[in-house]
Design a protein around this motif. Sequence first.
Motif, mmCIF file in Angstrom:
data_model
loop_
_atom_site.group_PDB
_atom_site.id
_atom_site.type_symbol
_atom_site.label_atom_id
_atom_site.label_comp_id
_atom_site.label_asym_id
_atom_site.label_seq_id
_atom_site.Cartn_x
_atom_site.Cartn_y
_atom_site.Cartn_z
ATOM 1 N N ALA A 11 0.822 -1.210 0.000
ATOM 2 C CA ALA A 11 0.000 0.000 0.000
ATOM 3 C C ALA A 11 0.860 1.266 0.000
ATOM 4 N N THR A 12 2.140 1.136 0.379
ATOM 5 C CA THR A 12 3.025 2.299 0.424
ATOM 6 C C THR A 12 3.805 2.488 -0.874
ATOM 7 N N ALA A 13 3.596 1.610 -1.839
ATOM 8 C CA ALA A 13 4.394 1.632 -3.069
ATOM 9 C C ALA A 13 4.115 2.883 -3.905
ATOM 10 N N ARG A 14 5.175 3.408 -4.480
ATOM 11 C CA ARG A 14 5.068 4.548 -5.380
ATOM 12 C C ARG A 14 6.002 4.294 -6.568
ATOM 13 N N ILE A 15 5.516 4.517 -7.773
ATOM 14 C CA ILE A 15 6.314 4.276 -8.971
ATOM 15 C C ILE A 15 7.325 5.409 -9.160
#
Length: 288
Positions: free
Chosen positions: A94-98
Motif C-alpha cells: 500500500a506504500t508503493a510509489r512508482i
Amino acid sequence: YHGQRVADPYRWLENADDPAVKLWSQAQNNRTRAYLDSLPMRAALKTKLTKLISATSPSYYGLHAAAGKIFAMYNQPPKQQPMLAVLAASGDPATARIVIDPNKLNPKGTTTIDWFVPSHNGKLVAASMSENGSEDGSVHVFDVATGKQVGEVVPRVQYPTGGGSLAWRADDKGFWYTRYPGTERPEADRHFYQHVAFHELGKDPSKDPFVIGKEFPKVAEVELENGEKPDWVLASVANGDGGEFAHWLMAPDGQWTQLTHFEDKVVSAALADDAVYLLSRKDAPKGK
C-alpha cells in the motif's frame, strides 16, 4: 549430411536489411494478419485473454534496501514492461510509489529496465535501460522524490555478453560502473573487454576516467558492490560463463588490490563488518 545433399534456398532471408527481405516479410505478415483477423472467434478470444492477463496479480522482485526504503521492480499486468517502485521499510504494498515507468517513457512498450541501484541516501536511483530487447543498456539517473530524470545518460554500461553493474560513491555524487569500449577499439571488440570507469554527476560521460580492467579477460563479467561499506568497492570478475572468478578490492584512497585469482576457485565474495567474506570451492569438486 551423411552423403545426402540438402538444398537451403532461403539463406537470402538472413539479411534483414535487404529491401527484398523486408518486402517478403511484410507480405508474410499481411497474409497472416488477413487470415487471423478474419477468424470469427478471434475477437472473443482476445477479449477473454486480455481480461485474464489483466487479472494476474502484480508482483515485486529484485529488492534493494537503502536509507529506510525498499526499492523493487514491479510487474503489473497488462502493462508491457515492469516498473521501478519504492516502498516504505515495512514493505507494505500500500506504500508503493512508482519511480520509473518505462510504459510512460515509451508508450510503444519497447523500453526495458535492465537493473537498478539506489544511492546510499535513497534520494537517487541509477537504472540501466535498453531498447527493443537488446540489453544494450545506458544508465539513467532519476530523482526518487519526483521521478524525474536528472543528469546525464551514461552509455555502453550493459550488454548481454557480460551484463553490467554499478556502485555509488559514499557521497552519492558519482558512481563506478561497468563500461564497454567505444571507438578506441574495433567494432568487433565493443561488446567485450568490459572494464570499470567512474562517473561524477554533472560531468561529460565521454570523459569518464578508466579505473581498472586492463587485466580483465576479453569475456569479463564484472559485478560491483559496496552496499555495506560505501567507502570501499568490491569487484567480482567472472571469466565468462565458465564458473571462474577473480576479486579486486578498492580502498578509500582509490587503490585496488587483487584478492583472488581464477585458479583460487573463490566463487563469491561480500563486504561486511570491516571484512571481505569469501566462498571457496577449491578442492571441492562437488561444491561442499
